[in-house]
Design a protein around this motif. Sequence first.
Motif, PDB file in Angstrom:
ATOM      1  N   VAL A  56       0.838  -1.186   0.000  1.00 24.01           N
ATOM      2  CA  VAL A  56       0.000   0.000   0.000  1.00 24.01           C
ATOM      3  C   VAL A  56       0.874   1.237   0.000  1.00 24.01           C
ATOM      4  O   VAL A  56       1.961   1.251   0.546  1.00 24.01           O
ATOM      5  N   GLY A  57       0.366   2.321  -0.586  1.00 17.87           N
ATOM      6  CA  GLY A  57       1.025   3.624  -0.487  1.00 17.87           C
ATOM      7  C   GLY A  57       2.133   3.793  -1.486  1.00 17.87           C
ATOM      8  O   GLY A  57       2.009   3.494  -2.661  1.00 17.87           O
ATOM      9  N   GLU A  58       3.289   4.258  -1.009  1.00 14.18           N
ATOM     10  CA  GLU A  58       4.381   4.636  -1.901  1.00 14.18           C
ATOM     11  C   GLU A  58       5.310   3.475  -2.241  1.00 14.18           C
ATOM     12  O   GLU A  58       6.387   3.690  -2.775  1.00 14.18           O
ATOM     13  N   ASP A 127      -8.424   6.070   1.368  1.00 17.76           N
ATOM     14  CA  ASP A 127      -9.418   5.913   2.429  1.00 17.76           C
ATOM     15  C   ASP A 127      -8.704   5.409   3.675  1.00 17.76           C
ATOM     16  O   ASP A 127      -7.811   4.574   3.579  1.00 17.76           O
ATOM     17  N   PHE A 128      -9.104   5.920   4.841  1.00 17.00           N
ATOM     18  CA  PHE A 128      -8.473   5.495   6.095  1.00 17.00           C
ATOM     19  C   PHE A 128      -9.168   4.284   6.712  1.00 17.00           C
ATOM     20  O   PHE A 128      -8.626   3.635   7.602  1.00 17.00           O
ATOM     21  N   ASP A 129     -10.386   3.969   6.232  1.00 12.43           N
ATOM     22  CA  ASP A 129     -11.260   3.023   6.918  1.00 12.43           C
ATOM     23  C   ASP A 129     -11.056   1.594   6.424  1.00 12.43           C
ATOM     24  O   ASP A 129     -10.444   1.344   5.384  1.00 12.43           O
ATOM     25  N   GLN A 130     -11.632   0.655   7.180  1.00  9.71           N
ATOM     26  CA  GLN A 130     -11.581  -0.761   6.834  1.00  9.71           C
ATOM     27  C   GLN A 130     -12.946  -1.261   6.365  1.00  9.71           C
ATOM     28  O   GLN A 130     -13.976  -0.668   6.679  1.00  9.71           O
ATOM     29  N   ALA A 152      -8.976   0.719   0.748  1.00  9.45           N
ATOM     30  CA  ALA A 152      -8.078   1.024  -0.376  1.00  9.45           C
ATOM     31  C   ALA A 152      -7.349  -0.225  -0.834  1.00  9.45           C
ATOM     32  O   ALA A 152      -7.213  -0.502  -2.027  1.00  9.45           O
ATOM     33  N   GLN A 153      -6.884  -0.999   0.129  1.00 11.05           N
ATOM     34  CA  GLN A 153      -6.169  -2.245  -0.168  1.00 11.05           C
ATOM     35  C   GLN A 153      -7.092  -3.259  -0.824  1.00 11.05           C
ATOM     36  O   GLN A 153      -6.732  -3.945  -1.790  1.00 11.05           O
ATOM     37  N   CYS A 154      -8.331  -3.345  -0.306  1.00  8.73           N
ATOM     38  CA  CYS A 154      -9.329  -4.269  -0.855  1.00  8.73           C
ATOM     39  C   CYS A 154      -9.581  -3.974  -2.331  1.00  8.73           C
ATOM     40  O   CYS A 154      -9.572  -4.886  -3.168  1.00  8.73           O
ATOM     41  N   ILE A 168      -2.036   1.463 -10.322  1.00  7.86           N
ATOM     42  CA  ILE A 168      -2.892   1.680  -9.151  1.00  7.86           C
ATOM     43  C   ILE A 168      -2.051   1.919  -7.899  1.00  7.86           C
ATOM     44  O   ILE A 168      -1.136   1.140  -7.599  1.00  7.86           O
ATOM     45  N   GLU A 169      -2.374   3.000  -7.189  1.00  6.80           N
ATOM     46  CA  GLU A 169      -1.785   3.253  -5.880  1.00  6.80           C
ATOM     47  C   GLU A 169      -2.909   3.256  -4.848  1.00  6.80           C
ATOM     48  O   GLU A 169      -3.999   3.759  -5.122  1.00  6.80           O
ATOM     49  N   ALA A 170      -2.632   2.711  -3.686  1.00  4.60           N
ATOM     50  CA  ALA A 170      -3.615   2.691  -2.610  1.00  4.60           C
ATOM     51  C   ALA A 170      -2.993   3.307  -1.364  1.00  4.60           C
ATOM     52  O   ALA A 170      -1.921   2.873  -0.930  1.00  4.60           O
ATOM     53  N   LYS A 171      -3.652   4.298  -0.829  1.00  6.61           N
ATOM     54  CA  LYS A 171      -3.144   4.969   0.377  1.00  6.61           C
ATOM     55  C   LYS A 171      -4.159   4.831   1.503  1.00  6.61           C
ATOM     56  O   LYS A 171      -5.300   5.265   1.374  1.00  6.61           O
ATOM     57  N   VAL A 172      -3.729   4.220   2.593  1.00 10.21           N
ATOM     58  CA  VAL A 172      -4.585   4.072   3.762  1.00 10.21           C
ATOM     59  C   VAL A 172      -4.305   5.256   4.677  1.00 10.21           C
ATOM     60  O   VAL A 172      -3.417   5.209   5.534  1.00 10.21           O
ATOM     61  N   LEU A 173      -5.043   6.322   4.463  1.00  9.28           N
ATOM     62  CA  LEU A 173      -4.844   7.518   5.274  1.00  9.28           C
ATOM     63  C   LEU A 173      -6.098   8.381   5.251  1.00  9.28           C
ATOM     64  O   LEU A 173      -6.949   8.263   4.370  1.00  9.28           O
ATOM     65  N   LEU A 174      -6.195   9.255   6.235  1.00 10.32           N
ATOM     66  CA  LEU A 174      -7.290  10.207   6.325  1.00 10.32           C
ATOM     67  C   LEU A 174      -6.860  11.492   5.653  1.00 10.32           C
ATOM     68  O   LEU A 174      -5.824  12.067   6.008  1.00 10.32           O
TER      69      LEU A 174
END
Length: 462
Positions: A56-58, A127-130, A152-154, A168-174
């Motif tokens: 996830v992320g960078e 998205d920060f949520d699960q 985001a990971q899902c 595709i990049e996924a960022k788990v953050l608010l």
Amino acid sequence: MGEKAKSLALVGAGALLGSVSTIFLLKLLSRKMAIQRAVELNCKDLPVTNTKCHEVGEGRKYGMAGVDLLSDEIVSEQLTRNIQFFGIESQKKVTGSYVVVIGLGGVGSHAASMLLRSGVGRLLLVDFDQVSLSSLNRHAVATRSDVGIPKAQCLKEHFMSIFPECHIEAKVLLYDASSEDEVLSGQPDFVLDCIDNIDTKVALLAACVRRGLKVLSATGAGARADPTRIRVADLRESTNDPLSRAVRHRLRRDYGIEGGIPVVFSLEKPKAKLLPFKGPSGEEENPSDYQIVPGFRVRIIPVLGTIPAIFGQVMASYVVSQLAELQVRTEPVVNLDLDHYQILHQRLVEHEESIYGTAMQVQVDVDEVMYIAKELWHGRSAKEASAKDVGRGMWRSVNELMLVRWNKEKPASVSNLVLLKFKEANEHESRTLDDIKEKEPEFFDRVTAILKRAELEFAELQ
């Protein structure tokens, strides 16, 4: 002999089709194996909590960024229907685009899913949520096995099996002020705001305006059931929605932003209110005691899963059309009824009799007045480039509007009528078009363009 020839032809055609299909499937299998190998190499030494890589992320990224995706045979076949719809050059603009989707719940997951399926070449999912069990009535792709992992990971994991060539990049953050540059840098072609928290939504929209980024915002999709009332319009025109009303107020108060932001909203009044929150004991408790992040709701708004999904589909359709530079005129938000159009028609007849001594030059009926007032002038004076009155305010404003000829030398036809306030109409009758063109060139050009469109549209119908 004729029947035998037909049989041989069918056999030959079947064999040819089978050969083509076999070749295509072999290429597809080869591509799939190559992508799987790349994923395995990229995921090496990374912690894995499922059967797929949870990067996830960078970290390491996938896809074919910087490559003309449509030059790939598999990709071009997958996007055949889009290419047929937009044309190859316009689809290239879509596949060469970069879109950011913030908020990946019922609205955002569906929007992101259709952007991917439409061939957007690069996506950033934030998205920060699960994923929770209660998410599954409206989420685009999540399954029970995804419960507990970041949204985001899902999405990224599922998306890699649909269109692995997408970057595709996924960022788990608010999203907030501290993450603005991380999320909005890189000059995205479009930003989708699918957030339901006012503070975060307002901050994001203000940042997009400040950076000059195109943004489309989703308002409240919960507690609604009527898909026919969903619209796309300027934030100033959104009605019957507490969220958009609050966002309008905050943007105006805190950032001086009056409008200019397209939103997806519903004209339908909410069918249900926020439910009282009950804790594990079954007793009513304070929802804020259970919030992971202050200001975010805790499962107390009733949601019919189909409506957020449609919101997301509308957002994706709007954005993809914009990226492809396909001109789509959204339906104006005009909450008038037949009586209003009949009144406008009657005023036109009376005005013609007063100015010209006869109404013989009136070449429109009530249905055409409806088209003129709604489609051309959006229920407001031609002098107003954007909406000032919405909802009941629009109803009241019609009481001081009337139709008059734009060019007094031509009949009162669909392509020669403007909607003006009484005082504006009196002023217009005393002026020439040359005078208007000289003193108000922008107004003149805008009206001329709108009336030209009306002329072309009605010519096509005849």
